[in-house]
Design an enzyme around this catalytic site. Structure first.
Site, PDB file in Angstrom:
ATOM      1  CG  HIS A   1      44.749  31.984  37.133  1.00 48.43           C
ATOM      2  ND1 HIS A   1      45.518  32.745  37.697  1.00 48.43           N
ATOM      3  CD2 HIS A   1      43.557  32.115  37.947  1.00 48.43           C
ATOM      4  CE1 HIS A   1      44.978  33.196  38.964  1.00 48.43           C
ATOM      5  NE2 HIS A   1      43.886  32.799  38.944  1.00 48.43           N
TER       6      HIS A   1
ATOM      7  CG  HIS B   1      39.623  35.129  40.406  1.00 44.21           C
ATOM      8  ND1 HIS B   1      39.315  34.253  41.393  1.00 44.21           N
ATOM      9  CD2 HIS B   1      40.924  34.684  40.052  1.00 44.21           C
ATOM     10  CE1 HIS B   1      40.113  33.206  41.540  1.00 44.21           C
ATOM     11  NE2 HIS B   1      41.117  33.610  40.764  1.00 44.21           N
TER      12      HIS B   1
ATOM     13  CD  GLU C   1      41.659  29.780  41.274  1.00 41.95           C
ATOM     14  OE1 GLU C   1      42.232  30.875  40.441  1.00 41.95           O
ATOM     15  OE2 GLU C   1      41.879  29.850  42.397  1.00 41.95           O
TER      16      GLU C   1
HETATM   17 CO    CO Z   1      43.051  32.847  40.817  1.00 40.70          CO
END
Ligand code: CO
Length: 149
Positions: free
Chosen positions: A87, A8, A136
């Site tokens: 992010h 994502h 991440e």
């Molecule tokens: Co995230």
């Protein structure tokens, strides 16, 4: 480290409701999940699916809105009042192995490995060690185990 699927893109927003209207009305998103609070991270979260290969979902947009005045994304929204990309999140097969590899490369990891919004272990790597992108790292969700409603 072996680069995995782009799970994502985290997008900060001052209003998840406004962002949902945008992704539905302007971008034609067909699948937008129900928003939920993650008080331990100080954010409200909402996943917008993009289509993937047959029978799967593609990369998601993870909308994040501050839950309160202490939210860690308030600083980002002060600098970017409209919101924007916060992010990126890549999958790895083994979170502990990936963490050890980033540590061995001298990358600064932000906090402990913890359970993220998909219910799988995650950690964040400092943007200053990642060419400016807060990154991440997430353990690949097991088949059918990803968060859904
Ligand atoms: Co995230």
């Amino acid at each position: 480290m072996k680069l995995g699927r782009l799970n994502h893109i985290g997008v900060a927003t001052p209003s998840i409701a406004d962002s949902i209207a945008h992704y539905r009305g302007v971008m034609g998103a067909a699948k937008i999940h129900t928003p939920f609070d993650m008080p331990e991270q100080g954010v409200k979260v909402c996943f917008v699916d993009t289509p993937g290969a047959k029978g799967t979902y593609g990369t998601q947009i993870e909308l994040i809105e501050p839950l309160d005045a202490a939210s860690p994304i308030n600083g980002f929204l002060e600098k970017n009042p409209l919101g924007g990309q916060h992010h990126v999140c890549f999958e790895v097969p083994d979170i502990a192995e990936a963490r050890a590899e980033f540590e061995a490369m001298g990358k600064r990891i932000l906090g402990p490995t913890r359970i993220g919004a998909h219910g799988t272990p995650i950690f964040f790597v400092h943007p200053k060690d990642m060419m400016g992108t807060l990154t991440e790292i997430m353990e690949t969700p097991r088949e059918g185990a990803h968060w859904s409603n």
